[in-house]
Write an enzyme that holds these catalytic residues in place. Structure first.
Site, PDB file in Angstrom:
ATOM      1  N   SER A   1       0.838  -1.197   0.000  1.00  0.00           N
ATOM      2  CA  SER A   1       0.000   0.000   0.000  1.00  0.00           C
ATOM      3  C   SER A   1       0.868   1.240   0.000  1.00  0.00           C
ATOM      4  O   SER A   1       2.012   1.222   0.477  1.00  0.00           O
ATOM      5  CB  SER A   1      -0.899   0.003   1.247  1.00  0.00           C
ATOM      6  OG  SER A   1      -1.540   1.245   1.426  1.00  0.00           O
TER       7      SER A   1
ATOM      8  N   TYR B   1      -2.824   0.081  10.535  1.00  0.00           N
ATOM      9  CA  TYR B   1      -2.850  -0.548   9.215  1.00  0.00           C
ATOM     10  C   TYR B   1      -1.596  -0.166   8.437  1.00  0.00           C
ATOM     11  O   TYR B   1      -0.937  -1.016   7.828  1.00  0.00           O
ATOM     12  CB  TYR B   1      -4.106  -0.105   8.450  1.00  0.00           C
ATOM     13  CG  TYR B   1      -4.064  -0.442   6.973  1.00  0.00           C
ATOM     14  CD1 TYR B   1      -4.286  -1.748   6.534  1.00  0.00           C
ATOM     15  CD2 TYR B   1      -3.800   0.541   6.019  1.00  0.00           C
ATOM     16  CE1 TYR B   1      -4.254  -2.057   5.181  1.00  0.00           C
ATOM     17  CE2 TYR B   1      -3.768   0.232   4.672  1.00  0.00           C
ATOM     18  CZ  TYR B   1      -3.997  -1.060   4.254  1.00  0.00           C
ATOM     19  OH  TYR B   1      -3.953  -1.368   2.917  1.00  0.00           O
TER      20      TYR B   1
END
Length: 242
Positions: free
Chosen positions: A140, A153
């Site tokens: 990500s 996260y």
């Protein structure tokens, strides 16, 4: 890396980025096995795709990981690419005393990091027997910097990034095994809806970028807004001792 004639396992393959990857790669003439937790969603996704079957299971659960690997070995011993795409994210306000940030982080770390290491380790012996193989980790843009909305996260993706680099270095002299990492920005999926995913890029853009990277043996795969950040950071990282 060849882009056709592979047998590819995709975790989290019934929706979002995983489904877009399955569609792109199945259309290119690859055999696809998608995985997810919900059997109905899996069957619905597989019915929309060519050359695609499914294995239900939760890869964040150790027993399910072992069962899935055993089924792959028995029914699909020719698997030569695994795409570790399944993920978990929470909005995690570190200043909210009513939630346990540590509990949320533990779940994210298990799904996004620890389970990827374990599943990859379980699959490595069979991957190393193939004439050409690849491990593809979907990371990500959050791996580059945390934020106040989903800080834990982001930390789990930073951990995945570090692991992927180490895995690539470990097998750098093995010409048959390639290690890829994909860095999507915000993507318009159900997964990201809570954090404004409607403003993100379509999942198909991630799939298209990965396909091009496979053709070029480009192991680092930034997508969209991640490209600018990656262009600044990656040259510096490459100068550090491996």
């Amino acid at each position: 890396m060849k882009t056709t004639g592979n047998t590819i396992f995709i975790s989290g393959g019934s929706a979002g980025i995983g489904l877009a990857l399955a569609k792109k790669l199945s259309e290119a003439g690859n055999k696809i096995i998608i995985n997810g937790r919900n059997e109905e969603r899996l069957q619905n996704a597989a019915s929309q795709l060519e050359n695609t079957s499914s294995i239900q299971g939760d890869l964040s659960d150790k027993a399910d990981r072992i069962r899935i690997v055993e089924e792959l070995h028995q029914k699909h011993p020719e698997v030569n690419i695994i795409i570790n795409n399944a993920g978990l994210a929470f909005l995690n306000d570190l200043n909210n005393p009513e939630i346990s940030s540590a509990d949320l982080a533990a779940n994210e770390m298990n799904t996004n990091y620890v389970s990827v290491i374990d599943f990859t380790e379980l699959m490595l012996p069979s991957l190393l027997e193939q004439s050409e193989a690849a491990i593809i980790n979907i990371s990500s843009i959050a791996a580059f910097r945390g934020n106040k909305y989903a800080p834990t996260y982001a930390a789990s993706k930073a951990a995945l990034n570090s692991y992927t680099q180490g895995l690539r270095d470990t097998f750098a002299e093995n010409e048959k095994l390639n290690i890829y990492e994909v860095y999507p920005p915000l993507v318009n999926t159900e997964f990201s809806a809570e954090i404004g995913g409607a403003n993100g890029i379509p999942p198909s853009e991630v799939a298209n970028e990965l396909f091009l990277a496979l053709e070029k043996n480009q192991f680092e795969v930034p997508v969209g807004d991640s490209k600018q950040i990656h262009a600044l950071i990656h040259p510096i990282i490459e100068q550090l001792p491996h």
